[in-house]
Design an enzyme around this catalytic site. Sequence first.
Site, short mmCIF file in Angstrom:
data_model
loop_
_atom_site.label_atom_id
_atom_site.label_comp_id
_atom_site.label_asym_id
_atom_site.label_seq_id
_atom_site.Cartn_x
_atom_site.Cartn_y
_atom_site.Cartn_z
N ARG A 1 -13.23 2.96 0.17
CA ARG A 1 -12.76 3.44 1.47
C ARG A 1 -13.89 4.14 2.22
O ARG A 1 -14.05 3.97 3.45
CB ARG A 1 -11.59 4.41 1.27
CG ARG A 1 -11.16 5.08 2.56
CD ARG A 1 -10.07 6.10 2.29
NE ARG A 1 -9.60 6.72 3.51
CZ ARG A 1 -8.52 7.49 3.57
NH1 ARG A 1 -7.81 7.71 2.48
NH2 ARG A 1 -8.15 8.04 4.70
N ASN B 1 -2.13 -0.51 2.15
CA ASN B 1 -2.74 -0.89 3.42
C ASN B 1 -3.77 -2.00 3.25
O ASN B 1 -4.31 -2.16 2.16
CB ASN B 1 -3.45 0.34 4.02
CG ASN B 1 -2.48 1.20 4.82
OD1 ASN B 1 -1.61 0.70 5.51
ND2 ASN B 1 -2.66 2.52 4.71
N CYS C 1 5.57 1.90 6.40
CA CYS C 1 4.59 2.89 6.84
C CYS C 1 5.35 4.16 7.22
O CYS C 1 6.54 4.08 7.54
CB CYS C 1 3.86 2.36 8.06
SG CYS C 1 2.73 3.53 8.83
N HIS D 1 0.49 0.14 12.39
CA HIS D 1 -0.62 0.92 12.95
C HIS D 1 -1.01 0.45 14.36
O HIS D 1 -2.15 0.63 14.79
CB HIS D 1 -1.83 0.94 12.01
CG HIS D 1 -1.55 1.72 10.75
ND1 HIS D 1 -2.51 2.01 9.81
CD2 HIS D 1 -0.41 2.29 10.28
CE1 HIS D 1 -1.97 2.71 8.82
NE2 HIS D 1 -0.68 2.88 9.08
N TYR E 1 -2.72 5.78 15.72
CA TYR E 1 -3.69 4.70 15.52
C TYR E 1 -4.11 4.03 16.83
O TYR E 1 -5.14 3.36 16.88
CB TYR E 1 -3.13 3.65 14.54
CG TYR E 1 -3.07 4.20 13.13
CD1 TYR E 1 -4.15 4.05 12.28
CD2 TYR E 1 -1.97 4.90 12.67
CE1 TYR E 1 -4.12 4.57 10.99
CE2 TYR E 1 -1.93 5.42 11.40
CZ TYR E 1 -3.00 5.24 10.56
OH TYR E 1 -2.98 5.77 9.29
C1 G6P Z 1 -0.66 7.67 7.06
C2 G6P Z 1 -0.60 6.18 7.26
C3 G6P Z 1 -0.97 5.49 5.97
C4 G6P Z 1 -2.31 5.97 5.50
C5 G6P Z 1 -2.35 7.47 5.38
C6 G6P Z 1 -3.74 7.95 5.09
O1 G6P Z 1 0.29 8.03 6.15
O2 G6P Z 1 0.66 5.74 7.68
O3 G6P Z 1 -0.98 4.12 6.21
O4 G6P Z 1 -2.58 5.42 4.24
O5 G6P Z 1 -1.94 8.07 6.58
O6 G6P Z 1 -3.67 9.23 4.54
P1 G6P Z 1 -4.96 9.87 3.85
O7 G6P Z 1 -4.54 11.21 3.42
O8 G6P Z 1 -5.35 8.95 2.71
O9 G6P Z 1 -6.02 9.89 4.92
MN MN Z 2 0.71 3.54 7.48
#
Ligand code: G6P
Ligand code: MN
Length: 417
Positions: free
Chosen positions: A90, A144, A164, A194, A241
Amino acid sequence: MRIAVVGGGSTYTPELVDGVGRMRDVLPVDELVLVDPDEHRLELVGGFGRRILAELGHPATLTTTTSLEPALDGVDAVLLQLRVGGQAARAQDETWPLECGCVGQETTGAGGLAKALRTVPVVLDIAERVRAAAPEAWIVDFTNPVGIVTRALLAEGHQAVGLCNVAIGFQRRFAAMLGVGPDEVELDHVGLNHLTWERAARVDGVDRLPEVLADHVAELADDIELPASLMTSLGVVPSYYLRYYYAHDEVVRELLASPSRAERVAQIERELLAMYADTSLVTKPALLGERGGAYYSEAALQLTASLLGTRPGRHVVNLRNDGTLPFLPDDAVIEVPADVDHDGVRAVDLAPLEPLYAGLVAAVTGYEHLALDAAVHGGRQRVFEALLAHPLVGQVELAEGLTDRLLAHNREHLPWL
Ligand code: G6P
Ligand code: MN
Ligand code: MN
């Protein structure tokens, strides 16, 4: 009822376990199986999960396994929350696109494509094994990029639905602003995962979004980091997003000047795992709330309860278009409210999508089609075409530069390279 969580070693899992513990009347779980290749994480997260269930007085057993098959025996639902390559991959997705002046994000743009390429083959392999072992089981995907991963699953005929937490977040938010219960708010939530807009928030059939905007637009604008005037003039609330589109260049400048989200998340995860190791901890820690997944456990478990028939209901999900948005192909995957029960998911009727949003949705749908093609069949040309189709890329030179970087940074994860 038996539920398997693939990627169960995630630091998010205690959220889900807490949900299972609290939602006993909605979803009578007998066994929760956490599947993960990381034994150390399974031990920490599994141990903590058992303490959460015990504290809540829930009788379910929580088991852990590093191999998938034992988890699938008689399973009713399989929740997918894995991350191929972990936070390290990531971190790459969030970094190299910036070298080309493009947003670095784990689901949007070139970084999101890299994640899709790594993830789709792994998820399809898991889904085949689910189908072989438990053909009746529902697959709920929050891995995702959810739109592309769900599209991959549905294209192969799997019994799957994508989820989501953006919609449930707005539902809770608007409910609090209106002083009503969350279940009383019905969103007109439309678009792709998103890439969505809230066009209405109905309570007892009356759209109260105008009231939400009149009284709370400044607060919403702060959160979403888009101008209040945009929301007021359009009369809609875009998801966070949309900032990657509507404020792309500003976001790139910010990302270039700050540590990546992956770095912050890695730090949070280290702290969380240390907490989970402390056997006196029996309730989910506040720090977990700093992850982006607020309410995801509630969304997932309520959806699962509907799919398994214990509580039919309306949920915002990712499903096949099949004419709901007439300007998109049937096999596109859209994110809209749907009625859900044991027979599956059926999108509710929607008002036509306004040209201001429909253009972007159509373009990103084209990208998702090509992204899936690249993920399934591999090849540099397919990756390039997906990037060229993406509305945040669009230029040949840019797409070439991003393609080179994507391939260079993902050699170990893409078997066709
Ligand atoms: C939100 C989105 C998810 C994403 C997450 C990231 O929940 O809907 O799709 O994975 O944010 O969270 P993080 O804490 O990993 O940045
Ligand atoms: Mn999401
Ligand atoms: Mn409206």
